[in-house]
Motif scaffolding. Structure first.
Motif, PDB file in Angstrom:
ATOM      1  N   PHE A  48       4.754 -10.214 -28.497  1.00 59.80           N
ATOM      2  CA  PHE A  48       3.884  -9.047 -28.318  1.00 59.80           C
ATOM      3  C   PHE A  48       2.815  -9.274 -27.255  1.00 59.80           C
ATOM      4  N   SER A  49       2.430 -10.509 -27.012  1.00 60.48           N
ATOM      5  CA  SER A  49       1.477 -10.772 -25.930  1.00 60.48           C
ATOM      6  C   SER A  49       2.090 -10.419 -24.583  1.00 60.48           C
ATOM      7  N   ALA A  50       3.376 -10.733 -24.402  1.00 58.74           N
ATOM      8  CA  ALA A  50       4.055 -10.371 -23.157  1.00 58.74           C
ATOM      9  C   ALA A  50       4.147  -8.856 -23.019  1.00 58.74           C
ATOM     10  N   GLN A  51       4.425  -8.167 -24.118  1.00 63.42           N
ATOM     11  CA  GLN A  51       4.509  -6.714 -24.054  1.00 63.42           C
ATOM     12  C   GLN A  51       3.149  -6.100 -23.735  1.00 63.42           C
ATOM     13  N   ALA A  52       2.086  -6.676 -24.303  1.00 66.93           N
ATOM     14  CA  ALA A  52       0.745  -6.176 -23.988  1.00 66.93           C
ATOM     15  C   ALA A  52       0.411  -6.401 -22.516  1.00 66.93           C
ATOM     16  N   ALA A  53       0.837  -7.528 -21.956  1.00 67.14           N
ATOM     17  CA  ALA A  53       0.583  -7.792 -20.540  1.00 67.14           C
ATOM     18  C   ALA A  53       1.314  -6.787 -19.659  1.00 67.14           C
ATOM     19  N   LEU A  54       2.525  -6.431 -20.032  1.00 64.58           N
ATOM     20  CA  LEU A  54       3.260  -5.417 -19.263  1.00 64.58           C
ATOM     21  C   LEU A  54       2.549  -4.070 -19.337  1.00 64.58           C
ATOM     22  N   ALA A  55       1.986  -3.754 -20.483  1.00 64.72           N
ATOM     23  CA  ALA A  55       1.231  -2.508 -20.601  1.00 64.72           C
ATOM     24  C   ALA A  55      -0.012  -2.540 -19.711  1.00 64.72           C
ATOM     25  N   ARG A  56      -0.633  -3.709 -19.576  1.00 66.92           N
ATOM     26  CA  ARG A  56      -1.799  -3.812 -18.684  1.00 66.92           C
ATOM     27  C   ARG A  56      -1.397  -3.627 -17.222  1.00 66.92           C
ATOM     28  N   VAL A  57      -0.210  -4.031 -16.871  1.00 70.10           N
ATOM     29  CA  VAL A  57       0.272  -3.771 -15.511  1.00 70.10           C
ATOM     30  C   VAL A  57       0.394  -2.268 -15.279  1.00 70.10           C
ATOM     31  N   ASP A  58       0.953  -1.554 -16.244  1.00 66.39           N
ATOM     32  CA  ASP A  58       1.053  -0.100 -16.113  1.00 66.39           C
ATOM     33  C   ASP A  58      -0.326   0.538 -15.995  1.00 66.39           C
ATOM     34  N   GLN A  59      -1.304   0.015 -16.755  1.00 65.77           N
ATOM     35  CA  GLN A  59      -2.664   0.543 -16.646  1.00 65.77           C
ATOM     36  C   GLN A  59      -3.230   0.317 -15.243  1.00 65.77           C
ATOM     37  N   ALA A  60      -3.020  -0.874 -14.706  1.00 64.80           N
ATOM     38  CA  ALA A  60      -3.550  -1.178 -13.376  1.00 64.80           C
ATOM     39  C   ALA A  60      -2.898  -0.306 -12.320  1.00 64.80           C
ATOM     40  N   ARG A  61      -1.602  -0.061 -12.449  1.00 63.65           N
ATOM     41  CA  ARG A  61      -0.928   0.807 -11.481  1.00 63.65           C
ATOM     42  C   ARG A  61      -1.423   2.238 -11.597  1.00 63.65           C
ATOM     43  N   ALA A  62      -1.716   2.681 -12.815  1.00 61.43           N
ATOM     44  CA  ALA A  62      -2.269   4.024 -12.982  1.00 61.43           C
ATOM     45  C   ALA A  62      -3.657   4.123 -12.349  1.00 61.43           C
ATOM     46  N   ARG A  63      -4.472   3.062 -12.504  1.00 61.39           N
ATOM     47  CA  ARG A  63      -5.790   3.078 -11.860  1.00 61.39           C
ATOM     48  C   ARG A  63      -5.660   3.097 -10.339  1.00 61.39           C
ATOM     49  N   LEU A  64      -4.667   2.403  -9.816  1.00 66.73           N
ATOM     50  CA  LEU A  64      -4.429   2.448  -8.373  1.00 66.73           C
ATOM     51  C   LEU A  64      -4.070   3.859  -7.934  1.00 66.73           C
ATOM     52  N   GLN A  65      -3.256   4.541  -8.713  1.00 68.27           N
ATOM     53  CA  GLN A  65      -2.909   5.917  -8.374  1.00 68.27           C
ATOM     54  C   GLN A  65      -4.144   6.809  -8.406  1.00 68.27           C
ATOM     55  N   VAL A  66      -5.021   6.583  -9.391  1.00 69.47           N
ATOM     56  CA  VAL A  66      -6.247   7.374  -9.469  1.00 69.47           C
ATOM     57  C   VAL A  66      -7.135   7.101  -8.256  1.00 69.47           C
ATOM     58  N   ALA A  67      -7.292   5.839  -7.887  1.00 72.49           N
ATOM     59  CA  ALA A  67      -8.132   5.506  -6.734  1.00 72.49           C
ATOM     60  C   ALA A  67      -7.546   6.075  -5.449  1.00 72.49           C
ATOM     61  N   ASP A  68      -6.229   6.031  -5.318  1.00 68.39           N
ATOM     62  CA  ASP A  68      -5.594   6.548  -4.105  1.00 68.39           C
ATOM     63  C   ASP A  68      -5.685   8.069  -4.023  1.00 68.39           C
ATOM     64  N   SER A  69      -5.846   8.740  -5.167  1.00 70.93           N
ATOM     65  CA  SER A  69      -5.901  10.206  -5.157  1.00 70.93           C
ATOM     66  C   SER A  69      -7.134  10.723  -4.438  1.00 70.93           C
ATOM     67  N   TYR A  70      -8.205   9.916  -4.352  1.00 73.55           N
ATOM     68  CA  TYR A  70      -9.432  10.379  -3.692  1.00 73.55           C
ATOM     69  C   TYR A  70      -9.275  10.459  -2.172  1.00 73.55           C
ATOM     70  N   ARG A  71      -8.193   9.945  -1.643  1.00 71.46           N
ATOM     71  CA  ARG A  71      -7.945  10.090  -0.205  1.00 71.46           C
ATOM     72  C   ARG A  71      -7.437  11.477   0.135  1.00 71.46           C
ATOM     73  N   SER A  72      -6.969  12.212  -0.853  1.00 73.39           N
ATOM     74  CA  SER A  72      -6.406  13.543  -0.630  1.00 73.39           C
ATOM     75  C   SER A  72      -7.386  14.599  -1.114  1.00 73.39           C
ATOM     76  N   PRO A  73      -7.312  15.799  -0.527  1.00 74.82           N
ATOM     77  CA  PRO A  73      -8.186  16.878  -1.001  1.00 74.82           C
ATOM     78  C   PRO A  73      -7.793  17.311  -2.406  1.00 74.82           C
TER      79      PRO A  73
END
Length: 511
Positions: free
Chosen positions: A116-141
């Protein structure tokens, strides 16, 4: 107080932008060793360890006739060299195959798939990628459609000019605007936030590799602990059978009047002690098996790992003599620490750039009508607005400055942690190499000790049966043989665990 904005003030953003130079990030320089101190050549690594007498003979004599402590080598200061650049994420390798143990391989696959620790780490990767998408969205109107409809009535008692009597006025409006808002990234603040989010995502991916390496190393460590305990249990069980025979022998000699009762009671004592040791090792094995069950993602109550028959443990794999320090760049924990540091650096830049003016563009466009049916008549009911503004921070109680100082302090903290992680990595490798090198010499000495103890035990048994000695010598000889056999099994298991520690220290493999 009145602010007067002149044409010169309009050039203030450009003036500030000229000062808004972001730092060029480079990983901190870490002094790397030119050679591992414990990675000695084969003829040196396998050489005999000096005896205590030889050590005392070679030690300098003090003025009071004693021996002074041997001079300890002083580590030469290594000058800072080029930064230890974290290598790209290496493809996952099944490093445990070097032990050629199918049971271990099966356990490792279960750990990677079910922990389950490995599964939690994979979920944290998905969270980080979602935050990257949120940060990248500010480049667009930002575009939103906000349809609205309302009906209002103006009061007949409302104030009107020239004292003209007012009548109540009812108004209806339907409006379908397309709103647009956009922040111009003049200074690069948004880009820095995107860089930070991207570094966070890379750190999360490295964290997955670090957790997987830790899980597989823990699984192998617990597994070899179990195999070592199984080997000790086999030794103790063999000793127990010998103790049973000794009890029968001493009892027969006592009943025949050849020997006294003391020998019989000592034989019973040794048998009971051996049985108690068997119970203690069984208890330890239960705890290690429960820990292994958790690592592989199974309930401890239903996890069973049968003991291998016999007391033989697999030979430790051969370790190459040359291990370049560049291997440490593949350690996922170092990659994670470096990417976290890169993210902190980008956030510090963004916090600094947040103190500069912000340029905003906004507007709307869409039909507006007092009648719902006339909304499609765009030629007559079309309305729009286009504008922009400049927000210049003047006073905020030091909030922006505090945010910048906070980001810089966080960067310094992560920088110190990264340097400390690099030193820990060097320590891990040196310790693992020393353990492997010295345990090989220890294993050879213990093999000689066990051989000699067995010879002494056989001779003592012959003398006892011939009536040339008492049973106390037999007890002492058997105890030495048992201790030597158990210590040998413990060292063999430890040597396998030291190989696992070296794999972990090198980031997954020495290939």
């Amino acid at each position: 107080m009145t602010f007067r904005f002149s044409h010169s003030l309009l050039g203030l953003p450009l003036l500030l932008g000229a000062c808004a130079t972001a730092s060029h990030y480079q990983p901190p320089a870490v002094s790397t060793p030119t050679a591992w101190q414990q990675a000695l050549p084969a003829d040196t690594a396998g050489s005999r360890i000096p005896t205590a007498a030889e050590t005392r003979a070679n030690a300098p004599v003090t003025a009071f006739g004693g021996t002074a402590p041997a001079a300890q080598p002083v580590a030469e200061a290594t000058p800072p060299v080029e930064a230890l650049q974290p290598a790209p994420a290496a493809p996952a390798t099944n490093w445990w195959t070097i032990f050629n143990d199918p049971v271990l391989s099966q356990l490792e696959e279960q750990a990677l798939a079910q922990n389950f620790s490995a599964q939690a780490a994979l979920a944290r990767v998905d969270q980080a990628r979602a935050r990257l998408q949120v940060a990248d969205s500010y480049r667009s109107p930002e575009v939103t459609v906000t349809p609205s409809a309302y009906r209002t009535q103006l009061s007949a008692l409302r104030p009107v000019p020239f004292d003209v009597p007012a009548n109540p006025v009812v108004q209806t409006q339907y409006f379908v605007p397309l709103n647009v808002s956009y922040e111009v990234d003049v200074w690069g603040r948004i880009r820095r936030n995107i860089q930070a989010a991207r570094a966070d995502a890379a750190a999360a991916e490295a964290d997955v590799q670090a957790i997987r390496l830790s899980l597989t190393a823990d699984a192998a460590t617990y597994y070899f602990n179990l195999r070592g305990l199984d080997a000790e249990l086999a030794v103790l069980d063999s000793a127990r059978l010998a103790r049973v025979q000794n009890v029968q022998l001493t009892q027969a000699r006592f009943q025949a009047g050849v020997d006294n009762e003391i020998g019989f009671r000592r034989a019973q004592t040794e048998l009971a002690n051996t049985e108690a040791s068997l119970v203690e090792l069984t208890r330890q094995r239960t705890g290690v098996a429960a820990a292994l069950a958790t690592v592989v993602g199974q309930p401890a109550s239903s996890f069973v790992l049968a003991a291998k028959p016999g007391s033989d443990l697999p030979a430790a794999p051969a370790v190459p003599l040359t291990l370049p320090a560049a291997l440490l760049a593949r350690r996922p924990d170092l990659r994670r620490a470096e990417r976290q540091l890169a993210a902190a650096n980008a956030r510090a830049d963004a916090a600094h750039l947040a103190r500069l003016p912000t340029v905003q563009l906004n507007g709307f466009i869409g039909p507006q009508s007092a009648t719902l049916a006339k909304l499609p008549q765009l030629a007559d009911g079309f309305t729009y607005y286009l504008g922009g503004g400049l927000a210049i921070p003047v006073f905020n109680g030091g909030r922006l400055q505090g945010n910048e100082q906070l980001a810089q302090a966080q960067y310094r903290e992560l920088e110190a942690q990264y340097r400390g992680a690099a030193l820990t990595a060097f320590e891990d490798v040196e310790t693992a190499l020393a353990n492997l090198r010295l345990s090989a010499s220890q294993l050879a000495a213990q093999q000689r000790a066990l051989h000699a103890a067995r010879q002494a035990g056989r001779l003592t048994q012959v003398r006892y049966r011939s009536g040339l000695t008492n049973y106390f010598e037999v007890v002492d000889a058997d105890r030495q043989t048992l201790d030597a056999a158990r210590t040998l099994a413990q060292t063999q298991a430890a040597q396998l665990r030291y190989n696992v520690l070296l794999v972990r220290a090198l980031g997954g493999s020495w290939q």
